[in-house]
Write a protein that holds these residues in place. Structure first.
Motif, PDB file in Angstrom:
ATOM      1  N   GLU A 299      35.629  29.260  43.399  1.00 51.81           N
ATOM      2  CA  GLU A 299      34.848  30.435  42.997  1.00 51.81           C
ATOM      3  C   GLU A 299      34.212  31.092  44.213  1.00 51.81           C
ATOM      4  O   GLU A 299      34.157  32.317  44.319  1.00 51.81           O
ATOM      5  CB  GLU A 299      33.760  30.045  41.998  1.00 51.81           C
TER       6      GLU A 299
ATOM      7  N   GLY B 130      28.483  27.152  42.133  1.00 52.82           N
ATOM      8  CA  GLY B 130      29.893  27.205  41.753  1.00 52.82           C
ATOM      9  C   GLY B 130      30.749  26.341  42.647  1.00 52.82           C
ATOM     10  O   GLY B 130      30.296  25.827  43.662  1.00 52.82           O
TER      11      GLY B 130
ATOM     12  N   SER C 214      34.964  34.870  45.377  1.00 57.26           N
ATOM     13  CA  SER C 214      33.849  35.807  45.472  1.00 57.26           C
ATOM     14  C   SER C 214      33.804  36.459  46.848  1.00 57.26           C
ATOM     15  O   SER C 214      33.639  37.666  46.970  1.00 57.26           O
ATOM     16  CB  SER C 214      32.542  35.072  45.187  1.00 57.26           C
TER      17      SER C 214
END
Length: 177
Positions: A154, A150, A158
């Protein structure tokens, strides 16, 4: 008679000159001037009374129409603004400011392009790539066996979500004890 070619003294001229002029007038001329003076003073008083009556009538009409001082002020300001905007100086100033604004806009646009290019350069730099890999590794460690791919955004989201989840779990445990 009444229309003489002699100059009439202005306000502030020498008083002695005025007295000297009165001495040169005949008794008949002085009587005529006194009568004219009284007549002019009476006309001024009459005009003042007529003006006062007209102003009173004007105020009454405005009151009946519901026109107040604030509305008049707004109308005067609007008219004054229209007068100002129709002047050549205003039009030239407005045109100059418009051109300056266009030039500034173009300059900001080119600065924005330069900044975007610099961010792209930084993102493609080896240092940033190394940092991105470290964050991905952290994501893998925090998030478990999920895919460690990613983009950078992202990865940060996360990691933030994982940290928030741990904090909530700890708070829940403290509340149950």
């Amino acid at each position: 008679g009444l229309l003489r070619s002699d100059s009439i003294p202005e306000v502030g001229e020498d008083a002695a000159a005025t007295v000297g002029m009165a001495e040169t007038l005949s008794e008949e001329e002085q009587d005529e001037l006194r009568k004219e003076l009284a007549k002019v003073e009476e006309e001024i008083q009459t005009l003042s009374q007529v003006l006062a009556a007209k102003e009173k009538h004007l105020a009454e009409i405005k009151r009946k129409l519901g026109i107040n001082s604030l509305q008049e002020l707004k109308q005067n300001i609007t008219k004054s603004w229209q007068d100002v905007t129709s002047t050549t100086a205003y039009k030239k100033t407005s045109e100059t400011l418009s051109q300056a604004g266009q030039k500034a806009s173009a300059a900001f646009s080119s600065v924005g392009s330069v900044i975007t290019k610099k961010f792209e350069d930084v993102r493609n730099s080896p240092t940033f790539k190394s940092f991105e890999e470290k964050v991905e590794n952290l994501k893998f460690k925090v998030g478990g066996s999920r895919h460690a791919g990613g983009d950078f955004g992202e990865v940060l989201n996360s990691a933030a979500n994982a940290s928030a989840t741990e904090t909530i779990a700890e708070q829940t445990q403290e509340e149950t004890h």
